[in-house]
Design a protein around this motif. Structure first.
Motif, PDB file in Angstrom:
ATOM      1  N   LEU A 199       1.456  54.331  49.299  1.00  0.00           N
ATOM      2  CA  LEU A 199       0.390  55.042  49.995  1.00  0.00           C
ATOM      3  C   LEU A 199      -0.705  55.943  48.763  1.00  0.00           C
ATOM      4  O   LEU A 199      -0.266  56.089  47.840  1.00  0.00           O
ATOM      5  CB  LEU A 199       1.577  56.977  49.749  1.00  0.00           C
ATOM      6  CG  LEU A 199       2.701  56.597  50.463  1.00  0.00           C
ATOM      7  CD1 LEU A 199       3.335  58.096  50.787  1.00  0.00           C
ATOM      8  CD2 LEU A 199       2.667  56.813  52.275  1.00  0.00           C
ATOM      9  N   ALA A 200      -1.744  55.571  49.395  1.00  0.00           N
ATOM     10  CA  ALA A 200      -2.578  55.805  48.916  1.00  0.00           C
ATOM     11  C   ALA A 200      -2.989  57.888  48.650  1.00  0.00           C
ATOM     12  O   ALA A 200      -2.019  58.662  49.196  1.00  0.00           O
ATOM     13  CB  ALA A 200      -3.973  55.547  49.709  1.00  0.00           C
ATOM     14  N   CYS A 201      -3.041  58.122  47.748  1.00  0.00           N
ATOM     15  CA  CYS A 201      -3.506  59.435  46.954  1.00  0.00           C
ATOM     16  C   CYS A 201      -4.201  60.001  46.546  1.00  0.00           C
ATOM     17  O   CYS A 201      -5.084  59.146  45.501  1.00  0.00           O
ATOM     18  CB  CYS A 201      -2.108  59.798  45.825  1.00  0.00           C
ATOM     19  SG  CYS A 201      -1.531  61.850  45.434  1.00  0.00           S
ATOM     20  N   PHE A 202      -5.470  60.776  46.856  1.00  0.00           N
ATOM     21  CA  PHE A 202      -6.541  61.440  46.435  1.00  0.00           C
ATOM     22  C   PHE A 202      -6.258  62.436  45.792  1.00  0.00           C
ATOM     23  O   PHE A 202      -6.261  63.258  46.470  1.00  0.00           O
ATOM     24  CB  PHE A 202      -7.348  61.379  48.013  1.00  0.00           C
ATOM     25  CG  PHE A 202      -7.625  59.937  48.188  1.00  0.00           C
ATOM     26  CD1 PHE A 202      -9.095  58.904  47.677  1.00  0.00           C
ATOM     27  CD2 PHE A 202      -6.396  59.457  49.443  1.00  0.00           C
ATOM     28  CE1 PHE A 202      -8.674  57.407  48.796  1.00  0.00           C
ATOM     29  CE2 PHE A 202      -6.743  58.151  50.214  1.00  0.00           C
ATOM     30  CZ  PHE A 202      -7.929  56.747  50.003  1.00  0.00           C
ATOM     31  N   ASP A 203      -6.698  62.788  44.637  1.00  0.00           N
ATOM     32  CA  ASP A 203      -6.453  63.356  43.911  1.00  0.00           C
ATOM     33  C   ASP A 203      -8.088  64.694  44.232  1.00  0.00           C
ATOM     34  O   ASP A 203      -8.834  64.329  44.702  1.00  0.00           O
ATOM     35  CB  ASP A 203      -6.436  63.521  42.208  1.00  0.00           C
ATOM     36  CG  ASP A 203      -5.536  65.310  42.228  1.00  0.00           C
ATOM     37  OD1 ASP A 203      -5.480  65.946  42.279  1.00  0.00           O
ATOM     38  OD2 ASP A 203      -5.152  64.542  41.033  1.00  0.00           O
ATOM     39  N   LYS A 204      -8.204  66.008  43.890  1.00  0.00           N
ATOM     40  CA  LYS A 204      -9.012  66.784  43.616  1.00  0.00           C
ATOM     41  C   LYS A 204     -10.344  66.344  42.778  1.00  0.00           C
ATOM     42  O   LYS A 204      -9.716  65.061  41.619  1.00  0.00           O
ATOM     43  CB  LYS A 204      -9.111  68.305  43.139  1.00  0.00           C
ATOM     44  CG  LYS A 204      -8.307  67.995  41.722  1.00  0.00           C
ATOM     45  CD  LYS A 204      -7.550  69.113  41.156  1.00  0.00           C
ATOM     46  CE  LYS A 204      -7.912  69.336  39.992  1.00  0.00           C
ATOM     47  NZ  LYS A 204      -6.900  70.869  39.637  1.00  0.00           N
ATOM     48  N   PHE A 205     -11.432  66.718  42.884  1.00  0.00           N
ATOM     49  CA  PHE A 205     -12.477  66.108  41.765  1.00  0.00           C
ATOM     50  C   PHE A 205     -12.223  65.730  40.357  1.00  0.00           C
ATOM     51  O   PHE A 205     -11.970  67.317  40.015  1.00  0.00           O
ATOM     52  CB  PHE A 205     -13.740  66.771  42.447  1.00  0.00           C
ATOM     53  CG  PHE A 205     -14.711  66.402  41.900  1.00  0.00           C
ATOM     54  CD1 PHE A 205     -15.623  64.870  42.277  1.00  0.00           C
ATOM     55  CD2 PHE A 205     -15.199  66.332  40.736  1.00  0.00           C
ATOM     56  CE1 PHE A 205     -16.522  64.272  41.705  1.00  0.00           C
ATOM     57  CE2 PHE A 205     -17.216  65.984  39.674  1.00  0.00           C
ATOM     58  CZ  PHE A 205     -16.772  65.072  40.711  1.00  0.00           C
ATOM     59  N   GLU A 206     -12.234  65.025  40.191  1.00  0.00           N
ATOM     60  CA  GLU A 206     -12.861  64.905  38.321  1.00  0.00           C
ATOM     61  C   GLU A 206     -13.113  63.266  38.198  1.00  0.00           C
ATOM     62  O   GLU A 206     -12.927  62.194  38.722  1.00  0.00           O
ATOM     63  CB  GLU A 206     -11.296  64.390  37.835  1.00  0.00           C
ATOM     64  CG  GLU A 206     -11.446  64.878  36.319  1.00  0.00           C
ATOM     65  CD  GLU A 206      -9.777  65.198  36.157  1.00  0.00           C
ATOM     66  OE1 GLU A 206      -9.781  64.934  34.711  1.00  0.00           O
ATOM     67  OE2 GLU A 206      -8.865  65.255  36.994  1.00  0.00           O
TER      68      GLU A 206
END
Length: 218
Positions: free
Chosen positions: A36-43
């Motif tokens: 699974l791909a996981c895209f976090d909040k902006f950093e």
């Protein structure tokens, strides 16, 4: 009337698919059963900087992190976005068909979406000759890692001094800065003399006249 200048700029910031991890209570770590791909909040340290490519039209957008100043950023509700990112400029002198082709390429390559995109801005400048005033227009979207969109508009008008008045304003700023620096030095010298005379530190600082002088200097 307002006259549009230069180009319309589109800019996006995206996250890497490994910028966050799944909850191990539900999906075991290093499990071969899940990918699974996981895209976090902006950093910035986890954002994607790989080239974006739309193969059918051989259209590529590269990540550009060159900034005029590190203090140039957009302050949103969720993030503080530095300059740079995936940037596409559409010149206003460009034909309608060329602009339409560019917009379609951006759409089909997924230039902005709710999956990996965390910030997208469209910006341009206009000039009003009747008022001799420029306006910078920014319409941007901040996207949460849950897919929520927050839309914001920023319009700022300003004049650009040219010719003779520039020298006057420059001289005026220097004189003003010298006077402010002088009165700060005078304030601290008077505070020091008062302390030497009374041995009281805050008494002078908290007096009504001192507070008024600080407010005036600030």
């Amino acid at each position: 009337f307002n006259k549009a200048l230069g180009a319309v700029r589109f800019r996006a910031r995206k996250m890497r698919p490994d910028s966050c991890a799944s909850n191990p209570a539900f999906i075991p770590e290093n499990s071969s059963s899940y990918n699974l791909a996981c895209f976090d909040k902006f950093e910035t340290k986890f954002e994607n900087k790989d080239d974006l490519y739309y193969e059918p039209n051989n259209f590529t957008v590269k990540f550009d992190d060159t900034c005029v100043s590190k203090f140039t950023y957009i302050e949103g509700d969720l993030y503080r976005i530095p300059c740079g990112g995936y940037i596409v400029d559409i010149p206003l002198s460009q034909s309608f068909n060329q602009s339409l082709t560019t917009m379609r390429n951006l759409r089909f390559m997924g230039f902005t979406n709710e999956t990996d995109t965390r910030f997208f801005v469209m910006e341009w400048f206009t000039y009003n000759p009747a008022l001799d005033m420029f306006t910078g227009s920014k319409y941007f979207v901040e996207i949460t890692n849950g897919g929520g969109w927050i839309l914001t508009a920023q319009l700022r008008s300003f004049r650009v001094a040219v010719g003779g008045p520039v020298n006057f304003f420059f001289f005026y700023d220097i004189v003003f800065t010298i006077f402010v620096a002088y009165y700060w030095i005078k304030f601290f010298r008077d505070w020091r003399r008062y302390y030497q005379r009374t041995k009281l530190v805050l008494d002078y600082l908290l007096s009504v006249w001192s507070l008024l002088e600080i407010a005036n200097l600030v």
